[in-house]
Design a protein around this motif. Structure first.
Motif, PDB file in Angstrom:
ATOM      1  N   VAL A 163      34.067  42.785  31.858  1.00 44.38           N
ATOM      2  CA  VAL A 163      35.379  43.276  31.439  1.00 44.38           C
ATOM      3  C   VAL A 163      36.467  42.212  31.457  1.00 44.38           C
ATOM      4  CG1 VAL A 163      36.158  44.136  33.690  1.00 44.38           C
ATOM      5  CG2 VAL A 163      36.993  45.206  31.593  1.00 44.38           C
ATOM      6  N   ASP A 164      36.416  41.278  32.378  1.00 40.41           N
ATOM      7  CA  ASP A 164      37.452  40.251  32.448  1.00 40.41           C
ATOM      8  C   ASP A 164      37.060  38.975  31.703  1.00 40.41           C
ATOM      9  OD1 ASP A 164      35.523  39.362  34.186  1.00 40.41           O
ATOM     10  OD2 ASP A 164      36.820  39.293  35.946  1.00 40.41           O
ATOM     11  N   ALA A 165      36.105  39.096  30.811  1.00 41.08           N
ATOM     12  CA  ALA A 165      35.651  38.007  29.932  1.00 41.08           C
ATOM     13  C   ALA A 165      34.876  36.914  30.656  1.00 41.08           C
ATOM     14  CB  ALA A 165      36.806  37.409  29.140  1.00 41.08           C
ATOM     15  N   SER A 166      34.594  37.099  31.933  1.00 36.05           N
ATOM     16  CA  SER A 166      33.760  36.123  32.632  1.00 36.05           C
ATOM     17  C   SER A 166      32.958  36.841  33.711  1.00 36.05           C
ATOM     18  CB  SER A 166      34.611  35.019  33.268  1.00 36.05           C
ATOM     19  OG  SER A 166      35.410  35.538  34.309  1.00 36.05           O
ATOM     20  N   SER A 211      31.093  36.603  36.972  1.00 35.96           N
ATOM     21  CA  SER A 211      30.963  35.669  38.095  1.00 35.96           C
ATOM     22  C   SER A 211      29.535  35.695  38.633  1.00 35.96           C
ATOM     23  CB  SER A 211      31.948  36.038  39.207  1.00 35.96           C
ATOM     24  OG  SER A 211      31.520  37.207  39.891  1.00 35.96           O
ATOM     25  N   GLU A 261      29.039  38.689  40.783  1.00 27.70           N
ATOM     26  CA  GLU A 261      28.795  39.932  40.029  1.00 27.70           C
ATOM     27  C   GLU A 261      27.351  39.981  39.534  1.00 27.70           C
ATOM     28  OE1 GLU A 261      33.191  40.873  38.154  1.00 27.70           O
ATOM     29  OE2 GLU A 261      31.982  39.286  37.238  1.00 27.70           O
ATOM     30  N   ALA A 274      32.533  45.766  40.569  1.00 26.44           N
ATOM     31  CA  ALA A 274      33.963  45.442  40.465  1.00 26.44           C
ATOM     32  C   ALA A 274      34.472  44.720  41.704  1.00 26.44           C
ATOM     33  CB  ALA A 274      34.778  46.711  40.227  1.00 26.44           C
ATOM     34  N   LYS A 288      37.881  40.768  44.401  1.00 26.11           N
ATOM     35  CA  LYS A 288      39.171  41.032  43.761  1.00 26.11           C
ATOM     36  C   LYS A 288      38.948  41.985  42.587  1.00 26.11           C
ATOM     37  CE  LYS A 288      39.113  36.828  40.877  1.00 26.11           C
ATOM     38  NZ  LYS A 288      37.760  36.400  41.062  1.00 26.11           N
ATOM     39  N   GLY A 312      40.856  43.297  39.467  1.00 27.47           N
ATOM     40  CA  GLY A 312      42.018  43.101  38.610  1.00 27.47           C
ATOM     41  C   GLY A 312      42.350  44.333  37.795  1.00 27.47           C
ATOM     42  N   GLU A 363      42.114  44.791  34.610  1.00 27.51           N
ATOM     43  CA  GLU A 363      41.087  45.128  33.623  1.00 27.51           C
ATOM     44  C   GLU A 363      39.976  45.943  34.262  1.00 27.51           C
ATOM     45  OE1 GLU A 363      41.672  41.827  34.372  1.00 27.51           O
ATOM     46  OE2 GLU A 363      42.568  40.925  32.610  1.00 27.51           O
ATOM     47  N   GLU A 364      39.575  45.551  35.457  1.00 27.31           N
ATOM     48  CA  GLU A 364      38.510  46.266  36.152  1.00 27.31           C
ATOM     49  C   GLU A 364      38.976  47.669  36.570  1.00 27.31           C
ATOM     50  OE1 GLU A 364      36.106  42.579  38.192  1.00 27.31           O
ATOM     51  OE2 GLU A 364      38.160  42.998  38.839  1.00 27.31           O
ATOM     52  N   ARG A 370      41.193  49.480  35.038  1.00 32.08           N
ATOM     53  CA  ARG A 370      41.263  50.277  33.801  1.00 32.08           C
ATOM     54  C   ARG A 370      39.859  50.684  33.358  1.00 32.08           C
ATOM     55  NH1 ARG A 370      42.353  54.188  30.916  1.00 32.08           N
ATOM     56  NH2 ARG A 370      42.545  53.863  28.707  1.00 32.08           N
TER      57      ARG A 370
END
Length: 137
Positions: free
Chosen positions: A21-24, A26, A29, A95, A100, A102, A104-105, A107
């Motif tokens: 969701v946050d375009a990366s 990790s 994750e 998430a 962390k 964010g 975006e997560e 939402r």
């Protein structure tokens, strides 16, 4: 009516969607997804060799127009009501995996909750449990 994907694939789709969701995505994750699929009973009949191809399949769908709606619609169709809460719990664990969460997560958790029909109070409890499991000393 039969689903176009199986429940294990649906669970992976939800987790991959959360990780992306946050375009990366990790490393934490990705490790969390691998650990979940290796340890939880929902994946007892799942071959770990399928994890990467299923994740790549999900990523490809997400790149399409209305990809998020497609992925979550497939997941909802494939999961029984009680497994939808399990999917939400897995999404919450992914998430918070990098410690962390964010905007975006947050939402996306709301979108997943609404799409899968997870009760709001149940979702709050699941999220709090995920946060507690990932605290550091």
């Amino acid at each position: 009516m039969t689903s176009t994907i199986n429940p294990q694939t649906a669970l992976i789709y939800v987790m991959v969607t959360m990780a992306a969701v946050d375009a990366s995505m990790s490393d934490k994750e990705l490790r969390k997804i691998g650990n979940i699929t290796a340890a939880l009973p929902a994946f007892d009949e799942f071959s770990q060799e399928k994890l990467l191809p299923v994740a790549q399949e999900c990523a490809a769908i997400l790149q399409e127009e209305d990809g998020l709606a497609t992925v979550l619609g497939l997941a909802k169709e494939a999961l029984s009501p009680n497994m939808r809460e399990t999917a939400y719990a897995m999404a919450a664990d992914v998430a918070v995996a990098d410690l962390k969460v964010g905007a975006e997560e947050q939402r996306l958790l709301e979108i997943i909750r609404n799409t899968l029909g997870v009760d709001r109070l149940v979702a709050v409890a699941i999220e709090r449990g995920a946060q507690a499991r990932h605290q550091t000393a």
